[in-house]
Motif scaffolding. Structure first.
Motif, PDB file in Angstrom:
ATOM      1  N   UNK A   1      -1.760  -0.981  -4.281  1.00  0.00           N
ATOM      2  CA  UNK A   1      -2.926  -0.117  -4.098  1.00  0.00           C
ATOM      3  C   UNK A   1      -2.427   1.233  -3.619  1.00  0.00           C
ATOM      4  N   UNK A   2      -2.995   2.262  -4.238  1.00  0.00           N
ATOM      5  CA  UNK A   2      -2.487   3.602  -3.977  1.00  0.00           C
ATOM      6  C   UNK A   2      -3.588   4.447  -3.354  1.00  0.00           C
ATOM      7  N   UNK A   3      -3.237   5.161  -2.309  1.00  0.00           N
ATOM      8  CA  UNK A   3      -4.177   6.112  -1.721  1.00  0.00           C
ATOM      9  C   UNK A   3      -3.591   7.511  -1.890  1.00  0.00           C
ATOM     10  N   UNK A   4      -4.351   8.361  -2.556  1.00  0.00           N
ATOM     11  CA  UNK A   4      -3.901   9.738  -2.721  1.00  0.00           C
ATOM     12  C   UNK A   4      -4.532  10.552  -1.598  1.00  0.00           C
ATOM     13  N   UNK A   5      -3.687  11.025  -0.706  1.00  0.00           N
ATOM     14  CA  UNK A   5      -4.164  11.819   0.435  1.00  0.00           C
ATOM     15  C   UNK A   5      -3.233  13.007   0.596  1.00  0.00           C
TER      16      UNK A   5
ATOM     17  N   UNK B   1       2.158   0.378 -15.000  1.00  0.00           N
ATOM     18  CA  UNK B   1       3.165  -0.377 -14.248  1.00  0.00           C
ATOM     19  C   UNK B   1       2.972  -0.237 -12.742  1.00  0.00           C
ATOM     20  N   UNK B   2       1.985   0.542 -12.370  1.00  0.00           N
ATOM     21  CA  UNK B   2       1.701   0.811 -10.958  1.00  0.00           C
ATOM     22  C   UNK B   2       2.961   1.267 -10.217  1.00  0.00           C
ATOM     23  N   UNK B   3       3.517   2.334 -10.698  1.00  0.00           N
ATOM     24  CA  UNK B   3       4.680   2.907 -10.023  1.00  0.00           C
ATOM     25  C   UNK B   3       4.517   4.416  -9.883  1.00  0.00           C
ATOM     26  N   UNK B   4       5.102   4.925  -8.806  1.00  0.00           N
ATOM     27  CA  UNK B   4       5.245   6.363  -8.642  1.00  0.00           C
ATOM     28  C   UNK B   4       6.615   6.716  -9.176  1.00  0.00           C
ATOM     29  N   UNK B   5       6.678   7.705 -10.011  1.00  0.00           N
ATOM     30  CA  UNK B   5       7.990   8.163 -10.468  1.00  0.00           C
ATOM     31  C   UNK B   5       8.336   9.394  -9.652  1.00  0.00           C
TER      32      UNK B   5
ATOM     33  N   UNK C   1       0.858  -1.180   0.000  1.00  0.00           N
ATOM     34  CA  UNK C   1       0.000   0.000   0.000  1.00  0.00           C
ATOM     35  C   UNK C   1       0.892   1.226   0.000  1.00  0.00           C
ATOM     36  N   UNK C   2       0.652   2.110  -0.936  1.00  0.00           N
ATOM     37  CA  UNK C   2       1.402   3.359  -0.937  1.00  0.00           C
ATOM     38  C   UNK C   2       0.421   4.494  -0.689  1.00  0.00           C
ATOM     39  N   UNK C   3       0.766   5.341   0.267  1.00  0.00           N
ATOM     40  CA  UNK C   3      -0.085   6.485   0.597  1.00  0.00           C
ATOM     41  C   UNK C   3       0.684   7.747   0.249  1.00  0.00           C
ATOM     42  N   UNK C   4       0.104   8.575  -0.552  1.00  0.00           N
ATOM     43  CA  UNK C   4       0.737   9.858  -0.844  1.00  0.00           C
ATOM     44  C   UNK C   4       0.127  10.875   0.106  1.00  0.00           C
ATOM     45  N   UNK C   5       0.961  11.403   0.990  1.00  0.00           N
ATOM     46  CA  UNK C   5       0.450  12.345   1.979  1.00  0.00           C
ATOM     47  C   UNK C   5       0.644  11.807   3.383  1.00  0.00           C
ATOM     48  N   UNK C   6       0.960  12.725   4.276  1.00  0.00           N
ATOM     49  CA  UNK C   6       1.293  12.347   5.647  1.00  0.00           C
ATOM     50  C   UNK C   6       0.468  13.198   6.609  1.00  0.00           C
TER      51      UNK C   6
ATOM     52  N   UNK D   1      -9.760   4.416 -11.433  1.00  0.00           N
ATOM     53  CA  UNK D   1      -8.772   3.343 -11.536  1.00  0.00           C
ATOM     54  C   UNK D   1      -8.949   2.422 -10.342  1.00  0.00           C
ATOM     55  N   UNK D   2      -9.068   1.122 -10.598  1.00  0.00           N
ATOM     56  CA  UNK D   2      -9.401   0.194  -9.510  1.00  0.00           C
ATOM     57  C   UNK D   2      -8.297   0.071  -8.469  1.00  0.00           C
ATOM     58  N   UNK D   3      -7.098   0.580  -8.787  1.00  0.00           N
ATOM     59  CA  UNK D   3      -5.998   0.472  -7.822  1.00  0.00           C
ATOM     60  C   UNK D   3      -5.767   1.778  -7.065  1.00  0.00           C
ATOM     61  N   UNK D   4      -6.561   2.797  -7.387  1.00  0.00           N
ATOM     62  CA  UNK D   4      -6.289   4.113  -6.790  1.00  0.00           C
ATOM     63  C   UNK D   4      -7.511   4.621  -6.030  1.00  0.00           C
ATOM     64  N   UNK D   5      -7.264   5.023  -4.796  1.00  0.00           N
ATOM     65  CA  UNK D   5      -8.282   5.633  -3.946  1.00  0.00           C
ATOM     66  C   UNK D   5      -7.827   7.051  -3.569  1.00  0.00           C
ATOM     67  N   UNK D   6      -8.707   7.800  -2.979  1.00  0.00           N
ATOM     68  CA  UNK D   6      -8.315   9.124  -2.497  1.00  0.00           C
ATOM     69  C   UNK D   6      -9.066   9.425  -1.207  1.00  0.00           C
ATOM     70  N   UNK D   7      -8.462  10.256  -0.378  1.00  0.00           N
ATOM     71  CA  UNK D   7      -9.105  10.634   0.886  1.00  0.00           C
ATOM     72  C   UNK D   7      -8.593  11.994   1.321  1.00  0.00           C
ATOM     73  N   UNK D   8      -9.434  12.731   2.044  1.00  0.00           N
ATOM     74  CA  UNK D   8      -9.010  13.996   2.615  1.00  0.00           C
ATOM     75  C   UNK D   8      -9.345  15.185   1.732  1.00  0.00           C
ATOM     76  N   UNK D   9      -8.643  16.277   1.967  1.00  0.00           N
ATOM     77  CA  UNK D   9      -8.935  17.532   1.287  1.00  0.00           C
ATOM     78  C   UNK D   9      -8.738  17.446  -0.222  1.00  0.00           C
TER      79      UNK D   9
END
Lengths: 344, 287, 613
Positions: A104-108, A89-93, A7-12, A273-281
């Motif tokens: 699975x990616x969460x954009x937060x 390729x399901x990668x973050x560059x 699981x990769x989460x973008x945002x802390x 995209x079935x592998x990408x979710x988002x949460x927050x602002x």
């Protein structure tokens, strides 16, 4: 590929951290990687105004101690930026030329302060309030006691800060725009009682005037001189802009997901995209009742989104309650208050 | 060589020796070697050479290793350092580097020099340290009562080679020539006058001089390098030998079974001391 | 916005990269600049692989406002000049410590290869494009390291002038354009550092100022040995290269010719000490330097110097053994060889300095003692002490006696000269080659007073006695610390008895233990042979329990103490190839405090093993 899910989460922030906690609980063997631009761990921004009272040790503001991340096996990649996402390729560059893979990616990634275009040229003369550093800079720009702060726009974050500053003995003027009380939409006829509440605590509110210019103050004067469209001049030590939030999403362009103002998601917080979710602002959630995508702000909402995203990323099925009504009100202290400000 | 025709009288001989003045180079200690040992001749030749050169006892240091030959310093009245087995050359190098004004003479046997100490010889030679190394070669370990040495001939029987030595002997002269020694000569204890003359030249040489002295062990070698055998085998270097010609010297040195006496090779080149002076100058110019 | 911190400056900086990245040079500039700025500095560079030119190196520098005695196990700052090398060392950065790295790799990196993914949650990331800044401001990427150290200086608010001074003097023999370019790179990094918001809590307070500032010299243990040799008037040095002693020889090769003296590289260690002894025979000061394997080869010659009573100084920098062992790792395991490694009853003087300044004093005093007591003197260092840097204040007045010879009195010269005469102080008049009428032979054979070989029982007994008795005076040799007590006075719970390079860690452990309320004292023993028995006994009398921490398996010093004082001590031994860990000693102190009869901990319990890759 091995069995453990990455699981990769973008945002802390609040959403990302809440999601990480629930992901760990629901998938104990997984790898959880949090990618964030900030240097520090998750700090409680609601307490940044304390810096103005002389609290400099940011460890005071830590929501979780460093050991928490070790115990929860949450891998942190701080001070890093995602250039773009390769959904095939399901990668973050990453900007530093490393590729980080995800299952699975969460954009937060949250949101930054929005600045109207006509103020863009004055940005160097404005103080931000997004980071600890900003808070420290504001403190050093103000005199030891007293001092005058101009708050432009007047969203609820700005009004919260205005209260803190006034309580600390600073003089505060709000130059209101249509963003006054944002994200609450207060009809003009109702706004009077809230403005009165502001003035009762000593916050001066200037209505119906646009900013004509912002300059450095003359020698011997305060550091900033703001001229309104009626040629009226206001002098202040610090000028800050509070015109609502703008989702931080640049890196998502080209990722094959729909973006309006925020990242568009269904009530289960999944993108196209079935592998990408988002949460927050950062996300705009489809509201079947209102038939459009809308934002939900505030600590409590954001945490709720982090939890729901984590549930759905780990095979659950839970939806955000899109009926939810947020409102502005006058509290028992006779001050304006917002449901967005509630947090445990 | 002349055959003995006139009788020699001891009285007259002693008188000659006293008058020569070379007794000042003899110590009061009596040598501990076996009667008839060739090494007595080397002591006598050494005092003779020093006397002829007129060098001062107090300015001379004789360094030795371990073995019969290495007892030598006790029998000359110079400063002496009886060191460890095989370490003649490094100690002598240290003495010379520390005090260039001293005459430094290293002495030792074939076991000391070419067995345990063999690794030091090339370095003393290539550095051209200004010392004289006198190697007493009797082809046997005498002090430990008769064992094979690196210069023992193949087939030699000793306590450690009861079924005959199967190894080839070393060729010290050829080694020294190839190592770059700047003065290489050979003498024979049975010819003390020639030996003294060679010692005189070796000490006078500026640089590393190597004098190989063939000398019988009368006690433990009754068959190989005896006075009789050596006396028959030795020869002089050919009259036409050019001691500036390294290849010619090497060709002569190959004939170990008929050893030739004389100066094989000699060259003048900067010594270790000269090199160290150059380094001092260069260091000061670079400062 | 300087925060006032309750503690004074104590920052440890580790720079990690390859030698090609200029890692060691960067560390060198940093430590010299900080010493110039007035801080106390202690530094130790590590080169885990054997060939320095290609491998990883780590330059560690601890900067303090007060005197400290050892490096900390964890650093406050890690600068990565090479992520592949630095990543395994990120865990050595303290909580809320900084990791400074380049976030502009020249090419794409595989996942996990960039250091940003390896920081612990409590670490502070400082990314700065070293390479890009170097390329932008100078002609290439070569000055990346200078950008990095400039950034560090800017971030921590250290004045750039001290760095400029050090860079200019370090590169003074290089073309001016090169120095200029290095300064440009430094400044570019400095500006970035100043502009960066400093999030750490460990920031330097102003350097303590002293009048002696200009005399503070950053030197390694080996540098100090060289300086001691030169000040003591060394005339000849003979050596054979061996890690970690080689730099003594290399530095003497530079310095000795400038004073008109000679450094000669010999064909082996035997030759080196043989030549040094030959030189000693001539009455001049001579030395050699080696490590354990070389000392093993030298022991026969040491015996010769003992019996022939020739002065010689041997510097021994220990490394991991036995045999070739671990040439680039530190260890204190040649004590037995140094003290006992001899043919027969070959007693000699053995000095083991505990810090860089001690290296200087022991080196100089070793020449005095060798000459005065006519014997070999070993100065026992180790890789950690040889290579560790400290800011040292040296006196402007040369402290060493240039002539300690016991000459032959004039009135005696008409009598037969007895080189080995038995005298009241057991020291015989020593003539040297060149002195008229005093010719004599010295020998490795037992001999009588005249030096003549003699193996009679009474002669051997008398001479053996003489050779031992004369050394006792070394215990009261002027102006050198033979042993010294630190910490609490009077009766204490724990006494720490130590020697050599690890005494710094022992002292740090002592201070920590005192901080926890344990009464504690420490004694360093500098002279291992002859042994200061009465002082050590007096110290042990004051201690409820005595702990002897050292870096070898057997507890060689503990054995020596036991043999000399006839009492048992608690051993604390480690063979980790790196300095002892202060906290490990502290744990042992606490344990012993709770139970003075506790059995010793095993050597290298798994928890203390250093993961060096």
């Amino acid at each position: 590929m091995n069995d453990t899910t990455r699981y990769v989460i973008i945002g802390n922030g609040a959403a990302g951290n809440e999601a990480a906690l629930h992901l760990r609980q629901r998938d104990p063997d997984s790898r959880i990687i949090m990618v964030s631009a900030g240097k520090l761990l998750f700090l409680n921004r609601y307490r940044f105004p304390e810096v103005l009272d002389g609290v400099f040790d940011w460890r005071e503001f830590l929501v979780n101690p460093p050991e928490y991340y070790i115990k929860q096996r949450i891998e942190l990649r701080r001070y890093t930026w995602v250039n773009h996402i390769d959904p095939h390729n399901r990668t973050l560059e990453m900007r530093h030329k490393e590729k980080v893979g995800y299952d699975k990616l969460l954009v937060a990634s949250g949101a930054g302060g929005y600045l109207p275009e006509y103020l863009g040229e004055y940005a160097p003369l404005l103080h931000d309030f997004n980071s600890l550093r900003n808070a420290m800079e504001i403190r050093s720009a103000l005199p030891a006691s007293g001092g005058k702060v101009l708050i432009l726009g007047g969203d609820i974050k700005g009004l919260d800060l205005a209260h803190t500053l006034v309580r600390g003995g600073r003089e505060v003027i709000v130059v209101a725009s249509e963003h006054l009380f944002w994200p609450h939409q207060i009809p003009r006829e109702e706004s009077g009682r809230y403005i009165d509440a502001l003035e009762r605590v000593g916050i001066e509110v200037i209505l119906d005037h646009k900013i004509a210019s912002i300059e450095k103050g003359a020698k011997g004067m305060r550091a900033r001189r703001v001229t309104l469209d009626n040629n009226h001049e206001l002098n202040a030590d610090v000028v800050m802009a509070f015109y609502g939030l703008m989702p931080s999403l640049g890196f998502m362009h080209g990722a094959g997901v729909d973006i309006e103002r925020g990242l568009l998601v269904n009530p289960q917080l999944q993108t196209g995209n079935e592998h990408i979710w988002a949460a927050g602002d950062v996300c705009q959630i489809w509201s079947p009742e209102e038939n459009h995508y809308r934002f939900y702000y505030g600590w409590k909402n954001v945490k709720m989104m982090g939890r729901i995203a984590a549930i759905n990323m780990t095979g659950g099925d839970e939806a955000v309650d899109t009926f939810k009504e947020d409102r502005l009100f006058i509290n028992e202290q006779d001050e304006i208050d917002s449901t967005f400000w509630e947090y445990e | 060589m002349t055959s003995v025709t006139q009788p020699v009288y001891l009285e007259e001989k002693l008188e000659d020796i006293r008058e020569s003045g070379r007794l000042i180079y003899r110590s009061k200690a009596l040598p501990t070697w076996c009667p008839g040992c060739g090494y007595y001749a080397i002591v006598e030749a050494m005092t003779d050479a020093m006397n002829r050169l007129g060098i001062l006892s107090e300015d001379t240091v004789v360094v030795s290793g371990i073995g019969c030959a290495s007892r030598f310093p006790f029998f000359v009245d110079t400063y002496g350092f009886h060191t460890l087995h095989g370490r003649v050359l490094p100690v002598a190098t240290g003495v010379k580097v520390a005090n260039e004004a001293l005459n430094v003479i290293g002495v030792g046997g074939d076991g000391d020099g070419f067995a345990i100490g063999g690794g030091h010889i090339p370095h003393a030679a290539r550095r051209n340290v200004d010392i004289t190394y006198v190697l007493f070669d009797n082809g046997i370990y005498g002090l430990t009562k008769g064992q094979t040495s690196p210069t023992s001939v193949t087939g030699f029987e000793t306590g450690t080679s009861p079924y005959q030595n199967q190894d080839n002997p070393l060729n010290p002269l050829l080694m020294l020539l190839s190592y770059g020694a700047s003065w290489v000569g050979q003498a024979y204890a049975g010819n003390p006058h020639h030996l003294a003359s060679m010692l005189e030249q070796a000490i006078a040489h500026r640089g590393f001089s190597y004098l190989h002295v063939l000398s019988p062990c009368v006690t433990f070698d009754k068959t190989s390098k005896t006075y009789r055998n050596l006396g028959m085998a030795i020869r002089d270097l050919p009259d036409q030998h050019d001691n500036r010609d390294l290849m010619a010297a090497m060709i002569e040195a190959r004939h170990q079974e008929t050893p030739a006496l004389g100066l094989y090779y000699k060259e003048e080149r900067p010594t270790l001391g000269d090199g160290l002076k150059t380094i001092v100058e260069r260091s000061r110019n670079k400062e | 916005m300087n925060q006032q911190l309750p503690f004074s400056t104590d920052i440890q900086i580790a720079i990690c990269g390859s030698a090609g990245d200029g890692t060691i040079a960067t560390g060198d500039i940093l430590k010299r600049a900080m010493a110039r700025a007035g801080y106390n500095v202690i530094a130790f560079d590590l080169y885990p692989p054997e060939i320095r030119g290609f491998g990883k190196c780590i330059a560690r520098t601890r900067i303090t406002s007060e005197q400290v005695y050892a490096l900390k196990p964890r650093s406050d700052v890690l600068i990565s000049l090479n992520d592949a090398y630095a990543i395994p060392h990120v865990h050595e950065v303290d909580d809320f410590g900084a990791v400074i790295y380049d976030d502009t790799p020249i090419a794409a990196v595989q996942e996990g290869e960039h250091i940003s993914g390896h920081l612990a949650p409590a670490h502070l990331p400082y990314a700065i494009p070293f390479r890009e800044i170097s390329e932008r401001t100078t002609s290439g990427a070569k000055s990346r390291n200078m950008v990095a150290v400039g950034y560090l200086a800017g971030l921590y608010g250290i004045p750039r002038e001290v760095f400029h001074d050090i860079i200019q003097s370090k590169f003074k023999t290089k073309p001016a354009a090169l120095t200029e370019s290095i300064l440009t790179a430094f400044d570019a990094g400095f500006v970035e550092g100043v502009a960066t918001f400093h999030l750490g809590f460990n920031v330097p307070s102003e350097a303590p100022q002293s009048d002696e500032k200009d005399d503070v010299i950053m030197m390694s243990g080996n540098d100090a040995v060289v300086r001691g040799c030169l000040d003591a008037g060394i005339k000849t040095f003979f050596g054979y290269p061996i890690t970690p002693a080689t730099s003594i020889m290399e530095k003497l090769a530079v310095e000795m010719p400038r004073q008109g003296n000679s450094m000669v590289q010999t064909e082996d260690e035997i030759s080196a000490i043989a030549a040094a002894i030959g030189a000693g025979f001539t009455g001049t000061r001579s030395a050699t330097a080696t490590s354990g394997p070389g000392l093993a080869l030298m022991t026969e010659m040491m015996g010769l110097a003992t019996i022939a009573e020739v002065p010689v100084v041997v510097f021994v920098s220990q490394r991991g053994g036995p045999s070739t062992g671990m040439p680039t790792k530190t260890e204190q395991s040649d004590l037995n060889l140094a003290v006992y490694g001899a043919t027969g009853d070959g007693q000699r003087i053995v000095l083991a300095p505990t810090n860089v300044e001690g290296c200087y004093w022991c080196a100089g005093k070793a020449f005095e003692m060798a000459e005065r007591y006519q014997c070999p003197v070993i100065v026992l260092l180790d890789l950690y002490l040889s290579n560790r840097y400290e800011a040292v204040v040296l006196s402007r007045i040369n402290p060493f006696d240039q002539d300690c010879n016991t000459g032959v009195p004039k009135h005696q010269t008409d009598k037969p000269y007895r080189r080995f005469e038995i005298t009241d102080d057991w020291l015989s008049p020593r003539a040297i080659p060149g002195e008229k009428g005093l010719q004599h032979v010295i020998t490795g054979l037992e001999h009588n007073e005249f030096g003549r070989p003699n193996d009679q029982a009474d002669v051997h007994a008398q001479m053996s006695h003489k050779r031992h008795q004369k050394l006792h005076a070394a215990l009261t040799h002027p102006d050198i610390t033979i042993c010294k007590r630190f910490g609490d006075t009077g009766q204490v719970q724990i006494g720490l008895l130590g020697w050599g390079s690890s005494f710094g860690e022992i002292l740090e452990a002592l201070f920590k233990a005192q901080g926890e309320g344990i009464t504690c004292a420490a004694m360093k023993v500098v002279m291992l042979s002859p042994f200061p028995t009465s002082e050590v006994i007096a110290f042990m009398d004051d201690c409820d329990a005595v702990l002897v921490p050292e870096l070898n398996y057997q507890g060689q010093f503990a054995n020596l103490v036991g043999a000399m004082v006839g009492r048992s001590v608690h051993r604390f031994t480690r063979v980790i190839g790196t300095p002892l860990h202060v906290d490990d000693i502290l744990v042992e102190v606490r344990r012993l405090c709770d139970d003075p009869t506790a059995p010793p901990t095993p050597v290298n319990p798994a928890t203390t093993q250093e993961k060096l890759t």
